[in-house]
Design a protein around this motif. Structure first.
Motif, mmCIF file in Angstrom:
data_model
loop_
_atom_site.group_PDB
_atom_site.id
_atom_site.type_symbol
_atom_site.label_atom_id
_atom_site.label_comp_id
_atom_site.label_asym_id
_atom_site.label_seq_id
_atom_site.Cartn_x
_atom_site.Cartn_y
_atom_site.Cartn_z
ATOM 1 N N ALA A 50 39.706 49.591 37.738
ATOM 2 C CA ALA A 50 41.033 49.434 37.131
ATOM 3 C C ALA A 50 41.808 48.309 37.807
ATOM 4 O O ALA A 50 42.451 47.482 37.139
ATOM 5 C CB ALA A 50 41.805 50.749 37.223
ATOM 6 N N ALA A 51 41.765 48.262 39.140
ATOM 7 C CA ALA A 51 42.451 47.199 39.878
ATOM 8 C C ALA A 51 41.873 45.833 39.543
ATOM 9 O O ALA A 51 42.616 44.839 39.417
ATOM 10 C CB ALA A 51 42.360 47.478 41.376
ATOM 11 N N GLU A 52 40.547 45.757 39.391
ATOM 12 C CA GLU A 52 39.905 44.491 39.028
ATOM 13 C C GLU A 52 40.342 44.040 37.635
ATOM 14 O O GLU A 52 40.640 42.871 37.410
ATOM 15 C CB GLU A 52 38.387 44.647 39.079
ATOM 16 N N ALA A 53 40.371 44.972 36.696
ATOM 17 C CA ALA A 53 40.702 44.613 35.314
ATOM 18 C C ALA A 53 42.139 44.138 35.171
ATOM 19 O O ALA A 53 42.442 43.270 34.348
ATOM 20 C CB ALA A 53 40.452 45.810 34.396
ATOM 21 N N LEU A 54 43.049 44.691 35.967
ATOM 22 C CA LEU A 54 44.450 44.279 35.898
ATOM 23 C C LEU A 54 44.642 42.820 36.293
ATOM 24 O O LEU A 54 45.613 42.181 35.883
ATOM 25 C CB LEU A 54 45.300 45.187 36.798
ATOM 26 N N ARG A 55 43.739 42.281 37.076
ATOM 27 C CA ARG A 55 43.828 40.893 37.523
ATOM 28 C C ARG A 55 43.245 39.916 36.506
ATOM 29 O O ARG A 55 43.348 38.701 36.682
ATOM 30 C CB ARG A 55 43.094 40.733 38.851
ATOM 31 N N LEU A 56 42.649 40.430 35.451
ATOM 32 C CA LEU A 56 41.981 39.586 34.468
ATOM 33 C C LEU A 56 42.999 39.000 33.487
ATOM 34 O O LEU A 56 43.998 39.635 33.147
ATOM 35 C CB LEU A 56 40.941 40.407 33.705
ATOM 36 N N SER A 57 42.727 37.784 33.025
ATOM 37 C CA SER A 57 43.593 37.137 32.046
ATOM 38 C C SER A 57 43.554 37.892 30.718
ATOM 39 O O SER A 57 42.521 38.447 30.330
ATOM 40 C CB SER A 57 43.143 35.691 31.818
ATOM 41 N N ARG A 58 44.680 37.898 30.007
ATOM 42 C CA ARG A 58 44.743 38.578 28.714
ATOM 43 C C ARG A 58 43.868 37.896 27.662
ATOM 44 O O ARG A 58 43.518 38.510 26.652
ATOM 45 C CB ARG A 58 46.192 38.625 28.223
ATOM 46 N N THR A 59 43.528 36.638 27.882
ATOM 47 C CA THR A 59 42.694 35.907 26.922
ATOM 48 C C THR A 59 41.236 35.863 27.345
ATOM 49 O O THR A 59 40.432 35.167 26.726
ATOM 50 C CB THR A 59 43.216 34.471 26.762
#
Length: 476
Positions: free
Chosen positions: A458-467
């Motif tokens: 979850a923490a990793e995914a939050l850092r990902l760009s929305r695009t």
């Protein structure tokens, strides 16, 4: 021997998704994953037939997973050196012959040896097949290709408990391996006809130092965690300590290697790839543990029969299949980042729901919960696999595929070991927290611990760009 020249024969230009090729590789992937988990529910029958304790059969499971983890890193080099068609076909032959050997094994040592041989075939078969699909598919069709390659990872671990239990109880545990023989022969005939001879335009020497450090570290890690789950603390401490030393040395060496390293860790600089390599592997580990824990909860916690427990778990597979046609439209509508976060949150909610299951819970409620869990399992795996190669350059695809295959195999294999470890921790944690000492308590605590582990992806995914991944979903 004349060196292979760059050109269409060495690396075909992507012209579109080759559906027969993708289906063949998916079928091989299914066989490999199924054989990694299918003998667990049949262990008591195998033990009785071979005259050993049921717990001793675990060495045959460990030997298979260990071989996969150790040999996958050289699959990319072998494909570039000898050609994908030759390596893939040879792997099918090894896997099929080893399956026949497993079916005829008279003793546990022979079964373990043939399982190791089976692992050699599996370690070369799937990564090489996946590499061919990735190299011959243009990015506009990458999501469709990934969908073909994802369903075996969704279906096999769920089908395995029911299949293994039913075959062992109503036929013979040896049929678990016999069924691979005609499937392997059919796959070999197809492979010789449709697998292109993809290979690198140049032949680099094998990075032996990287292989020894990586393979030794992976082997020590698997042995260490497997020993923790089995309560063998001396070998657990030794294995984990050795794994820490070897894997640290491997990372330092691979990052500094000037020539082509065995594993290209520099590809982790690509954010979308790093998401799947790190958070995606942890997510896979947690989700893979669920089909392992549920049959045990139903049998040992609720007193169900093995056949009933195995058949109920198939509800996960129904959820996987039901949502599959909608995964690509969902990624295009909401984006991969949103779908990953939703899948993680929904998976955590399903695990919490499993905590509150009891033997008196209506069957329809159990089936509905498992159905939803299977749905978000499918959306999560598909989103992770789709974003993994979205921004990877074509000339780095071999290294990216090899590293991802290694991490995925370790994640899936360690899921069972981590699940067993959490169950073992369930009793002392239950006593410390004052929870009921019922047979189901260790499994409920294991589900809670798995929820906590999901905080990592979850923490990793939050850092990902929305695009992120829009280029492969067509959302851009």
């Amino acid at each position: 021997m004349v060196e292979a020249e760059a050109g269409p024969s060495a690396r075909p230009e992507p012209t579109g998704l080759q559906r027969p090729l993708a289906l063949l590789v998916a079928g091989a992937f299914f066989m490999e994953i199924l054989d990694g988990t299918v003998i667990a529910p049949a262990a008591p029958h195998i033990a009785a037939d071979l005259g050993v304790g049921a717990v001793d059969v675990n060495v045959a499971i460990t030997g298979y997973l260990l071989t996969l983890a150790v040999l996958i890193p050289i699959s990319g080099w072998l494909a570039d050196r000898f050609g994908a068609r030759r390596v893939f076909s040879a792997a099918l032959v090894i896997f099929t012959l080893a399956s026949a050997g497993c079916a005829m094994a008279p003793t546990l040592p022979v079964l373990t040896a043939t399982r190791v041989l089976q692992g050699i075939g599996g370690a070369l078969m799937v990564p090489v097949g996946r590499l061919v699909v990735l190299r011959t598919t243009p990015k506009r069709d990458l999501v469709r290709a990934i969908a073909f390659l994802t369903w075996p990872a969704l279906a096999a671990p769920v089908i395995a408990p029911a299949l293994g239990g039913l075959l062992a109880e109503y036929a013979s545990w040896r049929w678990i391996f016999i069924v691979n023989v005609p499937l392997g022969i059919a796959a070999l005939v197809l492979a010789l006809r449709i697998v292109p001879d993809v290979r690198a335009p140049r032949r680099d020497p094998l990075d032996w130092r990287g292989f020894v450090l990586t393979a030794g570290g992976a082997a020590a890690l698997v042995v260490g965690l497997e020993s923790v789950g089995g309560g063998r603390w001396a070998s657990a401490v030794t294995g984990l300590a050795l794994a820490a030393v070897l894997l640290t040395a491997a990372v330092l060496y691979l990052l500094r290697a000037r020539r082509r390293p065995l594993l290209d860790l520099r590809v982790l600089r690509v954010a979308t790839y790093r998401l799947t390599a790190s958070g995606g592997s942890v997510y896979r580990m947690v989700i893979t543990a669920i089909p392992f824990l549920l049959p045990l909860l139903f049998q040992l916690g609720f007193g169900w029969s093995a056949a009933q427990a195995g058949l109920v778990v198939i509800a996960l597979f129904v959820g996987n299949v039901a949502i599959k046609p909608a995964t690509t439209p969902l990624m295009r509508r909401f984006g991969i980042r949103t779908l990953v976060l939703f899948s993680i949150a929904a998976s955590a909610a399903c695990l919490v729901g499993m905590v509150f299951l009891t033997g008196s819970t209506p069957l329809v409620v159990v089936l509905l919960l498992l159905l939803v869990s299977g749905i978000v399992r499918s959306t999560g795996f598909t989103a992770y696999n789709s974003v993994a190669y979205a921004d990877v350059e074509p000339d780095r695809m071999t290294g990216a595929n090899t590293l991802m295959s290694t991490l995925q195999e370790l994640g899936a294999g360690l899921g069972v070991a981590v699940g067993a470890l959490f169950v073992r921790l369930g009793d002392p944690l239950g006593q410390l927290t004052g929870l009921s000492g019922s047979p189901a308590t260790p499994y409920r605590i294991a589900f809670v611990l798995l929820v906590l582990v999901l905080l990592v992806p979850a923490a990793e995914a939050l850092r990902l760009s929305r695009t992120a991944g829009d280029v492969v979903t067509g959302r851009a």
